[in-house]
Design a protein around this motif. Structure first.
Motif: not given
Lengths: 470, 189
Positions: A111-112, A114-115, A119, A125, A142, A145-146
């Motif tokens: 998930a990070f 993908e974040g 970012a 967004e 949310i 977040q992805q």
């Protein structure tokens, strides 16, 4: 370049940093994970009610459309040949719909990462801006977040019916779309109801491009499929045949089946006139194999339906030949005076008891529910219970006619459709990457083996079961 | 604890299992969220959203690594996105180049307690705080931090050096740490 000692020390200290969150945090999370339970249960009931009614209707039609068959008498003791096997029909058709396979195209499951994409501005967004109330968060979702590129919002009818708001289009797991249950039926016959349960890692299906749910979507409870098999013994309960005993008058006979010296006078045996005795049906080998589908309906309950080929057998004692005899003057109290001699008269075989193995081949559709007995234990135990609808594909069996005292074979005398009740206990085995359950089960036919009368008996089975899913 | 069975139970909607998962990791995850934010309320917001993402994506966890590490990554990502979206922090995450604070090469021995050190980290400007957390504690490289925050690697390095130096200065002074709300005052640029 800095000495990493400072960073290592900071890391070590921060590793122990913990706080106790307020209970409102969990309550908010739980609220997001709790859509209308009642609506789900009602939907589940309706989901099974229609196929259940269809199955019962098919079973009733099958029963009333069944016709009489021919009867052929078989002389006891004669060699019995295989009868014409009834052609088996493939039962029903499966109708299952499943969702598309998981969506994470190109994703690593991290998930990070993908974040990271989000970012860097490549992804969609999110809409969380500032501190919003929990209700606002539910409205906005949310999605960002992805950080994945989103698609246009595609309203999901099922979600709308459940009153769940749809917000941002996010191409990841969103809508829950359960697949139709697997059904098997045979026009004019029936039909199995069967149960088969399995444990396995659930497959989660999602349709790409579904609209994101606000809040946490209910975990997918899609159908899981696997293989199962079992072996044990079966018999025909409530059936008695007759056993003809051949011997010679004037002697005491050693009966192999009775394992005793039997005076001829007790047996009332005369030459050329065999004596008939009642004989029970003995259990014999039974085994089955097939496929099944399972669907979880709650944390502890699941239902399953399958398709099996099941072999049953039962052993009937038809004749007994007394091989050894002693002079009638021999006394049981003077065993040393008893001498046994083999009976060499023609027509006597070495077999003590003539038996016939009744064989039945069924196509079964089990339907059952499964309940987890110990929800928190590391070794899960499950109780299974349900019904099995069976169709007799072929058989090689003799049946006893009490009026004539004869065994006979007939293609049409057996009831082609059987309904049985099934129960058992299973344990989930701790095997990596596979979901394996093993246990014991018992099954008893509530319908008689013969179309008419009660002399056909009821099929009973007991044995071990093994089920595997991935 | 058998995480495989726990995850499977969570995926099947077992409420007890979901609570078990939360109870096991919430404390440590709140500590992570606390390091990235300026208040316990913000930290709990991040924790809540982070666990929502955990349950939503739990089916993606393939047991290739530790469940705790996977949840930790989600929580860090959630915290960073929260900082970006929260207006209270947005202006402080500009990561502008500039000599805001002197740089020190001292490597003092950290004698503070865990919570005192955490409070000092939270005293850092949000940009410094984020980069320091990502590099010094989470272990991300400056290249990775650049991708995460959308900044250059050089900016990350310089910002981290300043954050480190500032923190060391405070440690040397044994600055008093606030218990709850941060007393951070935005530096005048």
């Amino acid at each position: 370049m800095h000495d990493p000692k400072f960073e290592q020390e900071v890391q070590r200290k921060m590793h122990d940093l913990e706080f106790v969150p307020s209970e409102t945090v969990w309550e908010n999370i739980r609220r997001d994970m709790a859509p209308a339970e009642r609506r789900r249960w009602i939907a589940a009931i309706w989901w099974w009610l229609v196929p259940g009614l269809l199955a019962l209707t098919a079973a009733g039609v099958s029963y009333w459309r069944s016709g009489p068959g021919s009867i052929r008498t078989v002389r006891p003791g004669a060699a019995v040949r295989g009868s014409d096997a009834a052609a088996g029909k493939r039962i029903g058709k499966k109708n299952s719909r499943g969702g598309n396979v998981a969506w994470n195209q190109g994703g690593t499951g991290n998930a990070f990462e993908e974040g990271v994409q989000g970012a860097s501005g490549n992804g969609l967004e999110g809409r969380l801006q500032g501190r919003r109330s929990f209700a606002e968060r539910r409205q906005n979702g949310i999605a960002a977040q992805q950080g994945r590129p989103g698609k246009a919002a595609t309203p999901d009818a099922n979600l709308r019916q459940r009153g769940i708001e749809q917000t941002t289009a996010v191409p990841f797991l969103t809508g829950v779309r359960p697949s139709a249950p697997v059904m098997a039926y045979t026009p004019g016959r029936i039909v199995g109801f069967g149960s088969r349960s399995e444990v396995g890692a659930p497959f989660l299906y999602a349709r790409p491009g579904n609209t994101a749910l606000s809040g946490i979507p209910r975990p997918e409870r899609s159908w899981r499929f696997g293989f199962s098999a079992g072996a044990g013994s079966s018999t025909l309960e409530g059936v008695q045949g007759s056993r003809l005993v051949y011997g010679t008058a004037g002697y005491s006979y050693y009966s192999g089946s009775a394992n005793a010296l039997v005076p001829a006078s007790n047996l009332s045996i005369t030459a050329g006139s065999p004596k008939r005795f009642l004989a029970d049906v003995k259990p014999d080998l039974s085994y089955w194999a097939g496929i099944f589908g399972e669907k979880r309906i709650s944390g502890r309950w699941s239902v399953d339906i399958g398709l099996n080929l099941h072999y049953y057998s039962a052993r009937l004692e038809t004749n007994e030949h007394i091989n050894y005899y002693a002079p009638s003057s021999a006394s049981l109290f003077q065993p040393t005076a008893v001498s046994f001699a083999a009976n060499t008269s023609s027509g006597y075989a070495n077999l003590v008891v003539d038996t016939y193995l009744n064989r039945y081949y069924f196509l079964e559709v089990p339907v059952a529910a499964q309940w987890r007995i110990n929800p928190r234990a590391h070794l899960p135990l499950f109780w299974r219970g349900g019904a099995v609808f069976s169709y007799l594909m072929s058989s090689d069996a003799v049946y006893y006619d009490t009026r004539s005292g004869n065994y006979y074979k007939s293609n049409g005398v057996a009831r082609p459709g059987q309904a049985s009740l099934q129960t058992g206990i299973m344990v989930a085995l701790p095997i990596k990457r596979l979901d394996v359950r093993a246990g014991a089960e018992a099954q008893y036919a509530v319908t008689g083996m013969l179309r008419t009368g009660s002399s056909g008996g009821h099929l009973a089975y007991g044995g071990l079961r093994l089920a595997v899913t991935r | 604890m058998d995480h495989r069975q726990l995850v499977n139970d969570c995926l099947h909607g077992d409420r007890v299992a979901q609570r078990q998962l939360y109870d096991e990791f919430a404390g440590a995850m709140l500590g992570i969220c606390y390091r990235y934010t300026k208040s316990m309320a913000d930290a709990e917001d991040v924790l809540q959203e982070g666990f929502i993402m955990v349950y939503r994506n739990l089916h993606q966890f393939s047991f290739a690594g530790e469940l705790g590490g996977w949840i930790r990554r989600i929580m860090v990502n959630t915290a960073i996105n929260y900082l970006k979206k929260n207006s209270r922090y947005q202006s402080d995450l500009l990561f502008q180049e500039g000599g805001l604070h002197p740089v020190s090469d001292d490597d003092p021995e950290v004698t503070l307690s865990t919570k005192e050190l955490a409070e000092l980290i939270r005293q850092l400007p949000p940009g410094y705080q984020t980069i320091f957390n990502l590099h010094a504690i989470e272990g991300y490289s400056h290249v990775e931090i650049g991708k995460i925050l959308g900044i250059k690697e050089g900016t990350s390095r310089s910002q981290y050096a300043r954050a480190r130096s500032l923190l060391i200065t405070w440690i040397n002074k044994v600055s008093p740490a606030n218990q709850n709300e941060s007393s951070y005052a935005r530096p005048k640029v």
